[in-house]
Design a protein around this motif. Structure first.
Motif, short mmCIF file in Angstrom:
data_model
loop_
_atom_site.label_atom_id
_atom_site.label_comp_id
_atom_site.label_asym_id
_atom_site.label_seq_id
_atom_site.Cartn_x
_atom_site.Cartn_y
_atom_site.Cartn_z
N UNK A 69 0.67 -1.30 0.01
CA UNK A 69 0.03 0.02 0.10
C UNK A 69 0.97 1.45 -0.13
N UNK A 70 1.86 1.26 0.51
CA UNK A 70 2.83 2.38 0.81
C UNK A 70 3.66 2.88 -0.41
N UNK A 71 3.79 1.88 -1.35
CA UNK A 71 4.81 2.36 -2.67
C UNK A 71 4.38 3.14 -3.27
N UNK A 72 3.07 3.13 -3.84
CA UNK A 72 2.63 4.54 -4.79
C UNK A 72 2.86 5.70 -4.12
N UNK A 73 2.35 5.93 -3.00
CA UNK A 73 2.46 7.32 -2.31
C UNK A 73 3.87 7.52 -2.11
N UNK A 74 4.72 6.74 -1.55
CA UNK A 74 6.19 7.04 -1.36
C UNK A 74 6.76 7.30 -2.70
N UNK A 75 6.49 6.81 -3.75
CA UNK A 75 7.03 6.93 -5.25
C UNK A 75 6.76 8.45 -5.67
N UNK A 76 5.51 8.65 -5.39
CA UNK A 76 4.94 9.91 -5.71
C UNK A 76 5.52 11.07 -4.93
N UNK A 77 5.76 10.66 -3.64
CA UNK A 77 6.34 11.88 -2.82
C UNK A 77 7.86 11.91 -3.25
N UNK A 78 8.65 11.10 -3.71
CA UNK A 78 9.88 10.87 -4.08
C UNK A 78 9.79 11.86 -5.33
N UNK A 79 8.96 11.69 -6.41
CA UNK A 79 9.07 12.60 -7.41
C UNK A 79 8.83 14.14 -7.24
N UNK A 80 8.02 14.33 -6.28
CA UNK A 80 7.56 15.62 -5.78
C UNK A 80 8.75 16.33 -5.26
N UNK A 81 9.50 15.55 -4.29
CA UNK A 81 10.89 16.10 -3.62
C UNK A 81 11.86 16.21 -4.49
N UNK A 82 12.14 15.36 -5.49
CA UNK A 82 13.16 15.51 -6.40
C UNK A 82 12.93 16.78 -7.13
N UNK A 83 11.63 17.03 -7.52
CA UNK A 83 11.34 17.98 -8.47
C UNK A 83 11.56 19.45 -7.79
N UNK A 84 11.13 19.47 -6.39
CA UNK A 84 11.51 20.58 -5.76
C UNK A 84 12.88 21.02 -5.34
N UNK A 85 13.64 19.98 -5.18
CA UNK A 85 15.02 20.15 -4.78
C UNK A 85 15.68 20.45 -5.94
N UNK A 86 15.64 19.92 -7.23
CA UNK A 86 16.38 19.95 -8.34
C UNK A 86 15.84 21.49 -8.85
#
Length: 161
Positions: A69-86
């Protein structure tokens, strides 16, 4: 920025597709559709491609079900964090990219970089010539440069703050 967005988006979608019940054919089809949309749409800057692809990856990740259950929300958060920091403004604060049209046809790379540094008053990191028009005496160039320190730079030529 574009490399970060596309790579993390592909990682997230491919990771979710491998753990979900759908086949690899669906994943390849989705990326094929994304490629067709990219080719058929108006010309996008690489920066915009990163946001475009990240948004599409977020849209794909949402409805895909996975065994965890946690995989999709974690990957979505990863995308958002990488885009924010990058794309954070403090990361490359002094670096700029600009397309310039020069009023002379410059074919020598060394002379072009020297002219751009003089015009911009900055250190040029790369200059990519997009078009040289020898008839109209113009050069279109994409230049990446870094601005000098704004603390000590003059506001106008010959005037100090």
């Amino acid at each position: 920025m574009a490399y970060l967005g596309v790579n993390v988006g592909v990682l997230a979608v491919a990771g979710t597709l491998t753990t979900s019940g759908v086949g690899a054919g669906l994943g390849l089809g989705l990326f094929g559709v994304l490629s067709i949309i990219r080719l058929r749409s108006t010309e996008l800057d690489q920066h915009e491609v990163a946001y475009y692809f990240s948004a599409l990856a977020l849209g794909i990740l949402g409805p895909l079900s996975s065994s965890t259950v946690w995989l999709a929300p974690t990957l979505m958060t990863l995308i958002l964090v990488v885009m924010y920091l990058g794309d954070h403004p403090r990361l490359f604060r002094a670096y700029r990219r600009q397309v310039m049209v020069l009023d002379s046809a410059v074919t020598d790379q060394v002379a072009l970089v020297a002219h751009l540094e003089q015009v911009l008053g900055a250190r040029v990191h790369s200059a990519s010539v997009e078009r040289v028009d020898l008839v109209n005496e113009t050069t279109v160039v994409e230049v990446r440069y870094s601005c000098p320190s704004t603390r000590n730079a003059p506001l106008f030529a010959g005037v100090r703050p």
